[in-house]
Design an enzyme around this catalytic site. Structure first.
Site, PDB file in Angstrom:
ATOM      1  CB  ILE A 290      -1.005   0.032   1.170  1.00 28.96           C
ATOM      2  CG1 ILE A 290      -0.291  -0.034   2.516  1.00 28.96           C
ATOM      3  CG2 ILE A 290      -2.036  -1.065   1.018  1.00 28.96           C
ATOM      4  CD1 ILE A 290      -1.190   0.282   3.698  1.00 28.96           C
TER       5      ILE A 290
ATOM      6  CG  HIS B 267       7.178  -8.969   4.299  1.00 28.49           C
ATOM      7  ND1 HIS B 267       7.441  -8.941   5.653  1.00 28.49           N
ATOM      8  CD2 HIS B 267       7.536  -7.751   3.823  1.00 28.49           C
ATOM      9  CE1 HIS B 267       7.917  -7.751   5.985  1.00 28.49           C
ATOM     10  NE2 HIS B 267       7.995  -7.015   4.887  1.00 28.49           N
TER      11      HIS B 267
ATOM     12  CD  GLU C 114       9.339  -3.766   6.325  1.00 31.86           C
ATOM     13  OE1 GLU C 114       9.168  -4.710   5.554  1.00 31.86           O
ATOM     14  OE2 GLU C 114      10.457  -3.278   6.518  1.00 31.86           O
TER      15      GLU C 114
ATOM     16  CG  HIS D 129       9.653  -5.747  -0.016  1.00 32.92           C
ATOM     17  ND1 HIS D 129       8.769  -4.698   0.160  1.00 32.92           N
ATOM     18  CD2 HIS D 129      10.108  -6.064   1.221  1.00 32.92           C
ATOM     19  CE1 HIS D 129       8.695  -4.403   1.442  1.00 32.92           C
ATOM     20  NE2 HIS D 129       9.496  -5.224   2.110  1.00 32.92           N
TER      21      HIS D 129
END
Length: 134
Positions: free
Chosen positions: A30, A94, A89, A96
């Site tokens: 987002i 995860h 974060e 990217h």
């Protein structure tokens, strides 16, 4: 308590889905660094460090990320898809996947930008269609 990424994968929090299978989920960031910046996560493992994953999950995640990257190249004009694993974060492993025109596009210190919801949906739909048609 489930991480925000688990809640996204479970459909409790809306996202712009780019790809999904039984074990992994991909959705648009987002606060993207580039149009098509996608996050890839394991659905059932919330560990915050990729190298803590068991071998099966790690291999499945990287295979899924590759499939999503191939779809991104088909859906988003770019020279390559950059890969980064930071994990600082959000406490959920995860990857990217960032569409690149140059190496400078992978500078995480650069300000992120926002896109209109309609544009985010169009990008996610294009990646999802490319993923499903592979």
């Amino acid at each position: 308590m489930a991480t925000i990424f688990t809640r996204i994968a479970n459909g409790e929090i809306p996202s712009y889905k780019c790809a999904e299978n039984e074990d992994f989920y991909a959705f648009l960031d987002i606060a993207p660094m580039a149009k098509g910046h996608t996050l890839v996560i394991p659905k059932h493992v919330e560990d915050d460090y990729i190298f803590h994953l068991d071998e099966k999950t790690y291999e499945g995640l990287t295979k899924f990320a590759r499939e999503v990257a191939v779809a991104i190249v088909q859906a988003v004009p770019c020279k390559r898809v950059g890969v980064a694993v930071l994990g600082m974060e959000v406490p959920h492993t995860h990857i990217h996947l960032i569409p690149l025109q140059s190496e400078a596009d992978m500078d995480f210190r650069k300000p992120k930008f926002t896109l209109a919801p309609e544009e985010m949906k169009a990008i996610a739909d294009a990646i999802l269609a490319a993923y499903e048609n592979r």
